[in-house]
Design a protein around this motif. Sequence first.
Motif, short mmCIF file in Angstrom:
data_model
loop_
_atom_site.label_atom_id
_atom_site.label_comp_id
_atom_site.label_asym_id
_atom_site.label_seq_id
_atom_site.Cartn_x
_atom_site.Cartn_y
_atom_site.Cartn_z
N GLU A 1 0.82 -1.30 0.02
CA GLU A 1 0.14 -0.11 0.12
C GLU A 1 1.04 1.28 -0.03
N THR A 2 0.45 2.15 -0.76
CA THR A 2 1.04 3.49 -0.72
C THR A 2 0.25 4.79 -0.62
N PHE A 3 0.41 5.35 0.55
CA PHE A 3 -0.45 6.47 0.86
C PHE A 3 0.52 7.67 0.67
N THR A 4 0.52 8.37 -0.47
CA THR A 4 1.33 9.66 -0.81
C THR A 4 0.80 11.05 -0.79
N ARG A 5 0.72 12.02 0.02
CA ARG A 5 0.06 13.19 0.14
C ARG A 5 -1.45 12.80 0.25
N TYR A 6 -1.57 11.87 1.22
CA TYR A 6 -2.91 11.45 1.60
C TYR A 6 -3.52 12.59 2.52
N SER A 7 -4.87 13.07 2.05
CA SER A 7 -5.60 13.88 3.01
C SER A 7 -4.58 15.21 3.50
N PRO A 8 -4.00 15.75 2.48
CA PRO A 8 -3.32 17.16 2.88
C PRO A 8 -4.20 18.29 3.07
N GLY A 9 -3.89 18.96 4.16
CA GLY A 9 -4.46 20.35 4.32
C GLY A 9 -5.94 19.93 4.78
N SER A 10 -6.22 18.88 5.10
CA SER A 10 -7.60 18.68 5.68
C SER A 10 -7.92 19.42 7.19
N ALA A 11 -9.20 19.31 7.55
CA ALA A 11 -9.83 20.14 8.55
C ALA A 11 -10.61 19.30 9.21
N GLY A 12 -10.40 18.77 10.47
CA GLY A 12 -11.45 17.96 11.20
C GLY A 12 -11.70 16.62 10.70
N HIS A 13 -10.65 16.20 9.87
CA HIS A 13 -10.74 14.92 9.06
C HIS A 13 -10.27 13.51 9.72
N SER A 14 -10.79 12.67 9.61
CA SER A 14 -10.37 11.40 10.52
C SER A 14 -9.91 10.33 9.38
N GLU A 15 -8.75 9.46 9.71
CA GLU A 15 -8.80 8.41 8.95
C GLU A 15 -8.69 6.98 9.78
N ASP A 16 -9.47 6.00 9.64
CA ASP A 16 -9.60 5.06 10.34
C ASP A 16 -9.28 3.61 9.67
N PHE A 17 -7.96 2.95 10.42
CA PHE A 17 -7.87 1.79 9.68
C PHE A 17 -8.06 0.63 10.69
N THR A 18 -8.86 -0.11 10.36
CA THR A 18 -9.41 -1.19 11.11
C THR A 18 -9.01 -2.45 10.50
N ASN A 19 -8.39 -3.76 11.16
CA ASN A 19 -8.04 -4.71 10.48
C ASN A 19 -7.34 -4.54 9.26
N TYR A 20 -6.41 -3.91 9.28
CA TYR A 20 -5.55 -3.48 8.18
C TYR A 20 -4.40 -4.44 7.79
N ALA A 21 -4.26 -5.22 6.66
CA ALA A 21 -3.23 -6.00 6.33
C ALA A 21 -2.99 -7.13 7.40
N ASN A 22 -3.99 -7.54 7.80
CA ASN A 22 -3.65 -8.68 8.82
C ASN A 22 -3.70 -10.00 8.18
N ASN A 23 -2.64 -10.98 8.90
CA ASN A 23 -2.66 -12.44 8.36
C ASN A 23 -1.95 -12.34 6.98
N GLY A 24 -0.95 -11.46 6.72
CA GLY A 24 -0.08 -11.58 5.32
C GLY A 24 1.13 -12.25 5.76
N ASN A 25 1.89 -12.32 4.85
CA ASN A 25 3.23 -12.68 5.13
C ASN A 25 4.10 -11.71 5.26
N VAL A 26 4.30 -10.64 4.22
CA VAL A 26 5.35 -9.80 4.23
C VAL A 26 4.36 -8.44 3.71
N ALA A 27 4.39 -7.28 4.64
CA ALA A 27 3.57 -6.15 4.41
C ALA A 27 4.33 -5.03 4.13
N ASN A 28 4.00 -4.40 3.11
CA ASN A 28 4.93 -3.18 2.80
C ASN A 28 4.02 -1.90 2.76
#
Length: 627
Positions: free
Chosen positions: A156-183
């Motif tokens: 996964e690549t998050f580049t310049r994600y949510s720049p300049g936001s106001a009152g904004h939330s990012e919620d990562f739940t159960n992200y990339a679980n049970n993998g082998n090599v996570a980049n």
Amino acid sequence: MSKLLYIFLFLFLFSLFSHVSEAEKTEHSNDRLNPFTAKAALIRYWNTRISNDIPKPSFLLSKASPLNALDTAIFTKLASKHELKTRMSSFCANANLFCAFDAPAQENLGSPTPPHRSDSNFASYNNKKFSTYGGSKLGGVDSFKNYSSNINMPVETFTRYSPGSAGHSEDFTNYANNGNVANDSFTNYAAGGTGGLGEFTNYESNVNVPNLRFTSYSINANHHKLSFGSYTEDTNSGSQIFTSYGKNGNAVPSEFSTYGKSSNIVGSTFASYGELANAANDSFKGYSPSANNPHNVFKNYGSKVTSGVESFENYRDQANVGDDNFMNYLRDSSSTKASFSNYGKSFNEGVDRFKGYGKGAVNRSVDFKGYGVNNSFTGYDDKKGISFSGYSRKVETNLRDGVNKLVEEGKFFRESMLKSGIVMKMPDIKDKMPKRSFLPRSISSKLPFSTTRLAELRDVFQAEENSTLERVMINALGECERPASQGETKRCVGSIEDMIDFAISVLGDNLVVRSTDNVNGSGQSVLIGSVKGINNGQVTKSVSCHQSLFPYLLYYCHAVPKVRVYEADILDLKSKVKMNHGIAICHLDTSAWSPGHGAFLALGSRPGLIEVCHWIFENDMTWVIAD
């Protein structure tokens, strides 16, 4: 050469390989092997080294090298000339190795996502590239739920994600679980954001090699809270890198809760973290608890911070060794407080190094309370504003009613549990390693395998310094080179031929190798059916082999004294139907084990007072003398 000699040579080879072919047909009725393949050579070696006619185990032979005769010859020659790197791509593919521990080629990533203004809910979503996503958003939530779970190589690549936001939330739940090599790479994420929350919950749990990069994350942010909960739990190896994280932030609180719990040799690097921040508030609570050998580096952390608070509470608690390096921590800061409470109270002593800590700081306060053992303070500016309270020189344990809930239930048990009719909890015995094959010994014997030759090994596999692949190799080499414990005989093997030789050196040539049949029953309560003790239940010798993470299939094999080995039917608790056939080994002499070993935490005892049993997990095995 005379015609008669040609005829004689032809008849000799025909006799030899027709005999081999019949043997191979017997072993592999559905796999007619060419007698010149690596697997065929292995079978011939097995037949000459092991004296009995017990059928060869399919679970082990399936791990033999798939190389054909031509490739075996080519790669053996390249290895002997130190030129394997010139054919590394085809070598890894044809030999069924796993060389892509670091991020794969860019084309393997999904197409970039376009800028987006409304809320997004990403559920069951895989391998995507987010670039300049969610810019200048006002309020709202982007939710990543069950994102890239149960896949081999989440990238996964998050580049310049949510720049300049106001009152904004990012919620990562159960992200990339049970993998082998996570980049995962978070670059310029939430830059300039005001308010809101970035929350990572159950992030990369049960991953073999987490490889996370947070670069310039939340830079120039204002009151944008960051929360890491249950982050990289139960992982094996890997690293997290936080570079220029929260730089120039204003009141950006970061909370690390239950971070790296029960992980194995996971490293975190915090470089220029929170630099030039104002009113930063970073909390490390329950960080690396019960982990094995965690490595954390804090470099230029909190430098030039004004009015910040850094809190380390229950940090590395109950861990096994490990080390932390604090270099130029809180340097040139002003009115900044650091609190270390119940820090580093490991079962086996770790090493903490403080170099240039608080140098040039003004009006700072550092509180060490209930701090662990074996610490080095070098270049410590002065002792003004420093409080050491309850500084511990004694390793303490935390056993509640004899059971530590941080150890997976069923992972260790007593010999009395191996009886028909007993209900017990099975641990998760699934193999989470990348699928790989052994190398033929003709190749593995020509490759460097030593920390003293790490540069050569990096060169062979084209691994960059400080890469995930390098860390994987260092971890494996370190375990293989560790001195044997009392009564232990050990060897790391990268070929089945080497494994056979080691087992014979300990047990003789009348051998059989066993493993648990499958993974049925993992993580649930099961009923024990019929139980049989190997060698009539007598104290015996065995060689157990446990898989290690490496580009090619590598096993850590060791023999320990005074064990009993059992095989048992495992039944479904409700239907009473057999669903598995397990192999368990009981260690009768635990006197040389560490007091902090998970077995004693789970069972509530001390070294030498009890025996400890465990199942043989998927793709692990134990060799014993044949009945």
